[in-house]
Design an enzyme around this catalytic site. Structure first.
Site, mmCIF file in Angstrom:
data_model
loop_
_atom_site.group_PDB
_atom_site.id
_atom_site.type_symbol
_atom_site.label_atom_id
_atom_site.label_comp_id
_atom_site.label_asym_id
_atom_site.label_seq_id
_atom_site.Cartn_x
_atom_site.Cartn_y
_atom_site.Cartn_z
ATOM 1 N N THR A 1 0.750 -1.143 -0.151
ATOM 2 C CA THR A 1 0.122 -0.030 -0.050
ATOM 3 C C THR A 1 0.893 1.504 0.005
ATOM 4 O O THR A 1 1.917 1.299 0.175
ATOM 5 C CB THR A 1 -1.048 -0.011 1.034
ATOM 6 O OG1 THR A 1 -1.829 -1.323 1.069
ATOM 7 C CG2 THR A 1 -2.117 0.917 1.048
ATOM 8 N N THR B 1 -3.525 0.671 -3.217
ATOM 9 C CA THR B 1 -2.737 -0.470 -2.919
ATOM 10 C C THR B 1 -3.033 -1.693 -3.961
ATOM 11 O O THR B 1 -4.112 -1.496 -4.733
ATOM 12 C CB THR B 1 -3.419 -1.338 -1.540
ATOM 13 O OG1 THR B 1 -2.764 -2.240 -1.146
ATOM 14 C CG2 THR B 1 -4.946 -1.499 -1.592
ATOM 15 N N GLU C 1 -2.515 -4.355 -2.653
ATOM 16 C CA GLU C 1 -2.175 -5.469 -1.472
ATOM 17 C C GLU C 1 -0.714 -5.750 -0.859
ATOM 18 O O GLU C 1 -0.153 -4.849 -0.622
ATOM 19 C CB GLU C 1 -3.094 -6.763 -1.614
ATOM 20 C CG GLU C 1 -3.653 -7.334 -0.325
ATOM 21 C CD GLU C 1 -2.885 -7.440 0.646
ATOM 22 O OE1 GLU C 1 -2.863 -6.457 1.870
ATOM 23 O OE2 GLU C 1 -2.071 -8.408 1.019
ATOM 24 N N GLU D 1 -5.868 -8.402 -3.958
ATOM 25 C CA GLU D 1 -6.789 -7.722 -3.109
ATOM 26 C C GLU D 1 -7.662 -8.785 -2.177
ATOM 27 O O GLU D 1 -8.195 -8.772 -1.250
ATOM 28 C CB GLU D 1 -7.413 -6.862 -3.400
ATOM 29 C CG GLU D 1 -7.500 -5.697 -2.328
ATOM 30 C CD GLU D 1 -6.321 -4.950 -2.140
ATOM 31 O OE1 GLU D 1 -6.008 -4.946 -1.149
ATOM 32 O OE2 GLU D 1 -5.722 -4.373 -3.001
ATOM 33 N N ASP E 1 -7.416 -10.132 1.121
ATOM 34 C CA ASP E 1 -7.943 -9.229 2.446
ATOM 35 C C ASP E 1 -9.313 -9.858 2.488
ATOM 36 O O ASP E 1 -9.818 -9.645 3.792
ATOM 37 C CB ASP E 1 -8.138 -7.882 2.081
ATOM 38 C CG ASP E 1 -6.680 -7.207 2.062
ATOM 39 O OD1 ASP E 1 -5.660 -7.772 2.471
ATOM 40 O OD2 ASP E 1 -6.572 -5.942 1.759
ATOM 41 N N GLY F 1 -0.776 -2.590 6.047
ATOM 42 C CA GLY F 1 -1.617 -3.691 6.134
ATOM 43 C C GLY F 1 -2.447 -3.289 7.548
ATOM 44 O O GLY F 1 -2.884 -2.099 7.571
HETATM 45 N N1 GLY Z 1 -4.631 -4.250 1.220
HETATM 46 C C1 GLY Z 1 -4.482 -3.382 2.311
HETATM 47 C C2 GLY Z 1 -5.616 -2.906 2.694
HETATM 48 O O1 GLY Z 1 -6.620 -2.645 2.113
HETATM 49 O O2 GLY Z 1 -5.739 -2.729 3.988
#
Ligand code: GLY
Length: 627
Positions: A437, A455, A457, A481, A484, A533
């Site tokens: 990010t 981001t 990710e 992503e 997540d 993160g």
């Molecule tokens: N991938 C990082 C976030 O969305 O928190």
């Protein structure tokens, strides 16, 4: 042959920034205004080589506008757009396009972002989060034997690629808040992609350490030599495929990305992953721009300020405000405040470092917030909030009841609370790795402010690149992503998780772009955010407490040592806390670890007498520029 980048400019903007080692952007030369075909007047800057590790940043004072981003070339692109009369959103687009090229590990056109724009009277929040493809379901990451893929395999795969949302969202934001022509905002990135840019130490190190990227044919040819060593620091890296893709999007708009050859190539790369192909199809891309990108920012009063952030699928603002609210209750219970009177002597800092007492309370508040996050937070378009409102999680009575669970010793781990009735009973999502990010903070000469966190990710996303069907060398990274989401859809009792995969759903995020206002007057006070993160939540909370409660400037607040807790052991930034603080926390039962905690905060605050003060994280390569 000399590197064409190190042209004999008399005094580069970066030269002013780095040679002087301190100073204010007043020292920066304005961009050249030579007659040229675009309105931006982009001049390729001389490029610095910046050491990795912790590098002191001066903090920057400006009078008219300022832009803060994670790489000097990206910051400079935003600066040149602002010089040309662009708005904060215009500058954010230029910054983002350059970040796609020069900080490819963190964000880019193959990913997503949250953007908030303050136009002097209201906040517009734009959700460019990736969505799960129509072919995905809750078992996306479950193998034939019923177990989930190991995280590293789920990440480096076609399975993890969500429909990229960044470009569609930026086009909508530009239509509402842009001033310069869309195409001009791509000029810096296209120029740098065609001419090349100086590969930074941070990118070199991350290329060296990555174990999956070399397996992608485009990435291998772009970043590595024949012996699979990354190109060295200072190497002039060109990316013709990215230049061609950006030129198409600049000339034709984002439909060029979501339809036709680019979309087809993305589908082919995702479905052609040799071991773990994904479900993403060109039809998922075609559907993405046909949606409402607008969201209602959540604005929460805290002491003398109103803090505005993103609603779910971001968990960031809710968690930050839960922690700050619980801390206030704890300070009040200890007879210390909260409130304006407590601010001058606010507990917390001792010799410039958060005290053991304050850290104890913070880490306990963090456990409580992360327990709620694990149970309740998922994409608000799919998941009903407790008591029908996400703000039930911020209700002062609820937070007071949560604060009562904090004693003088560590609680170990926290359980989720009961802020109100839920239509569905959700299980508790286990902790998963999150990383990567980038963050962009901008204020323009008209008083508009942007806070945008962006981001793909983890570092280099899914480790799949697309050349957009151009057949040219290079390309852009596709996000991972979808990791997540929870890899497992249900808990041990079979309860569904709020953040399980569903077709068309956005994965939960920790991104916490934040705009701060004076609670009484409504005047804009600051814009801030960070990568990192799940730790984003702690980095942003730290910066906010530093700037607002501890009266530090943005640079000092960003510099404060980092600390995190995701409802388990606590991690403190290695080498930044005195032994006495660590021992005092251990004596209260905290399990303390030390780690790098590489935040990438960028913040800009309004100075009391007018103008701005910007800070960039000494743990990364970011700088602030302005005038
Ligand atoms: N991938 C990082 C976030 O969305 O928190």
């Amino acid at each position: 042959m000399p590197n064409p980048f190190f042209l004999p400019f008399s005094l580069s903007r970066f030269g002013a920034l780095f040679a002087a080692g301190t100073v204010a952007l007043a020292a920066c030369a304005p961009a050249e205004t030579a007659d040229r075909s675009t309105g931006v007047g982009y001049e390729v800057p001389v490029q610095p080589e910046i050491a990795t590790g912790y590098q002191e940043k001066p903090g920057w004072t400006t009078s008219e506008f300022a832009v803060a981003a994670a790489n000097p070339l990206a910051t400079d692109a935003g600066y040149q757009v602002l010089v040309a009369g662009g708005t904060a959103v215009d500058a954010a687009i230029a910054v983002q396009m350059v970040l796609t090229l020069v900080e490819p590990q963190s964000s880019g056109i193959g990913g997503g972002a949250f953007l908030m724009n303050w136009d002097g009277s209201e906040i517009a929040a734009y959700d460019g989060r990736e969505v799960a493809p129509a072919g995905a379901d809750e078992n996306l990451f479950i193998r034939a034997d019923g177990s989930p893929y190991p995280f590293s395999e789920a990440r480096a795969s076609g399975l993890s690629v969500g429909v990229p949302g960044l470009l569609a969202m930026l086009e909508v934001a530009h239509a509402a808040h842009g001033r310069l022509p869309w195409a001009d905002l791509f000029t810096p990135a296209i120029t740098l992609a065609e001419q090349g840019f100086s590969l930074s130490p941070r990118l070199n190190l991350i290329l060296e350490e990555d174990t999956d990227l070399r397996r992608d044919p485009i990435a291998r040819a772009l970043y590595y030599d024949e012996d699979l060593n990354p190109h060295p620091v200072g190497y002039n890296l060109r990316n013709p495929a990215l230049a061609a893709v950006l030129r198409q999007v600049a000339d034709e708009g984002v439909q060029a990305f979501y339809h036709g050859a680019i979309a087809e190539d993305i589908e082919a790369r995702v479905q052609g992953h040799p071991e773990r192909p994904g479900t993403l199809r060109a039809s998922d891309l075609a559907a993405y721009p046909e949606q409402d990108f607008g969201r209602d920012a959540i604005c929460t009063p805290w002491r003398d300020w109103t803090l505005c952030g993103f609603p779910p699928p971001s968990s960031g603002h809710l968690a930050v405000m839960q922690m700050l609210g619980i801390l206030d209750h704890l300070e009040a219970a200890a007879g210390e405040g909260p409130g304006p009177d407590a601010r001058a002597g606010a507990p917390g800092l001792e010799d410039g470092i958060p005290s053991a007492e304050w850290l104890h309370r913070y880490l306990e508040a963090a456990k409580l917030a992360f327990a709620d996050r694990a149970r309740f937070v998922g994409d608000g378009l799919f998941v009903d909030p407790p008591a029908r409102s996400w703000e039930s999680l911020l209700d002062p009575d609820y937070l007071a009841s949560r604060a009562e669970l904090v004693g003088s010793r560590s609680m170990g781990t926290a359980r989720a609370g009961n802020p109100g009735a839920l239509s569905t009973a959700f299980g508790l999502q286990p902790t998963q790795p999150e990383a990567g990010t980038s963050h962009i903070s901008i204020v323009d000469a008209d008083g508009n402010a942007v806070s945008m966190t962006t981001t793909i990710e983890s570092g280099f996303g899914a480790r799949i690149m697309s050349d957009g069907g151009t057949g040219l060398p290079g390309g852009f990274h596709l996000n991972n992503e979808l990791t997540d989401f929870s890899l497992t859809p249900r808990d041990a009792d079979g309860l569904p998780l709020a953040n399980r995969v569903e077709a068309g759903k956005r994965p939960r995020s920790s991104m916490t772009p934040t705009l701060v206002f004076d609670r009484e007057t409504g005047a804009f006070v600051a814009t801030v955010g960070s990568p990192g993160g799940a730790a984003i939540i702690h980095y942003v909370a730290k910066a906010l407490v530093g700037m607002l409660a501890w009266d530090l400037n943005a640079q000092e607040a960003i510099n404060l040592p980092n600390f995190t807790n995701s409802n388990g052991p606590s991690t403190l930034e290695a080498g930044r806390f005195p032994d006495a603080v660590i021992e005092a926390l251990r004596a209260r039962g905290h399990e303390i670890r030390e780690g790098d905690l590489t935040s990438g905060l960028q913040g800009i605050q309004v100075l009391p007498g007018g103008g701005f003060f910007g800070g960039a994280d000494p743990r990364r390569e970011g700088v602030v520029m302005g005038r």
